[in-house]
Design an enzyme around this catalytic site. Structure first.
Site, short mmCIF file in Angstrom:
data_model
loop_
_atom_site.label_atom_id
_atom_site.label_comp_id
_atom_site.label_asym_id
_atom_site.label_seq_id
_atom_site.Cartn_x
_atom_site.Cartn_y
_atom_site.Cartn_z
N GLU A 164 -0.33 13.52 0.73
CA GLU A 164 -0.23 12.11 0.34
C GLU A 164 -0.50 11.17 1.51
OE1 GLU A 164 2.93 11.65 -3.18
OE2 GLU A 164 3.79 12.55 -1.36
N TYR B 3 -1.22 -17.41 -9.43
CA TYR B 3 -1.16 -15.96 -9.60
C TYR B 3 -2.41 -15.27 -9.08
CZ TYR B 3 -3.22 -17.26 -14.15
OH TYR B 3 -3.97 -17.81 -15.15
N GLU C 159 9.72 2.48 -2.63
CA GLU C 159 10.77 1.48 -2.40
C GLU C 159 10.37 0.52 -1.28
OE1 GLU C 159 12.95 5.14 -4.02
OE2 GLU C 159 11.25 4.76 -2.71
N LYS D 242 3.63 5.09 -9.75
CA LYS D 242 2.59 6.04 -9.37
C LYS D 242 2.27 6.90 -10.61
CE LYS D 242 3.02 8.34 -5.50
NZ LYS D 242 3.60 9.12 -4.38
#
Length: 121
Positions: A21, A53, A73, A99
């Site tokens: 990863e 936005y 996180e 994910k």
């Protein structure tokens, strides 16, 4: 309080704790809900009084695609902090980072956080 939102903002980044990863960009999806008042912008039909936005999405994409976090996180925290820094009209933000396909038999996994602007003392 009103909400301005960005739903399912998709990009790729390095995120995760496994060795592979750290080498391969993975798809992440973000949902962002910004708490703010839209009354003034709506009353005057004035973009200068609204939460932009499009600018938020661009800033978030720049941050995420160039990031190298181990944890979703930490990624969510960085996104929330960025939004509160660059959008003074936003009083609080909820950020969901997911994910897709990260866990077998689950469509997606992730984290949802809510951060509020610190109140002056």
């Amino acid at each position: 309080m009103d909400h301005v939102f960005i739903h399912r903002l998709e990009t790729y980044c390095i995120v995760g704790v496994n060795p592979w990863e750290r080498e391969v960009q993975q798809k992440v999806c973000l949902d962002i809900v910004m708490d703010c008042s839209t009354r003034e912008a709506a009353a005057d039909d004035d973009m200068a009084k609204a939460v932009d936005y499009r600018a938020v999405a661009k800033a978030v994409l720049d941050l995420v695609t160039n990031s190298r976090f181990y944890l979703v996180e930490a990624l969510a925290e960085a996104v929330a902090k960025l939004i509160l820094e660059v959008q003074p009209r936003v009083q609080a933000v909820t950020v969901t980072v997911s994910k897709p396909g990260a866990v077998r038999f689950a469509q997606e996994v992730g984290v949802r956080i809510r951060r509020e602007r610190e109140k002056p003392q």
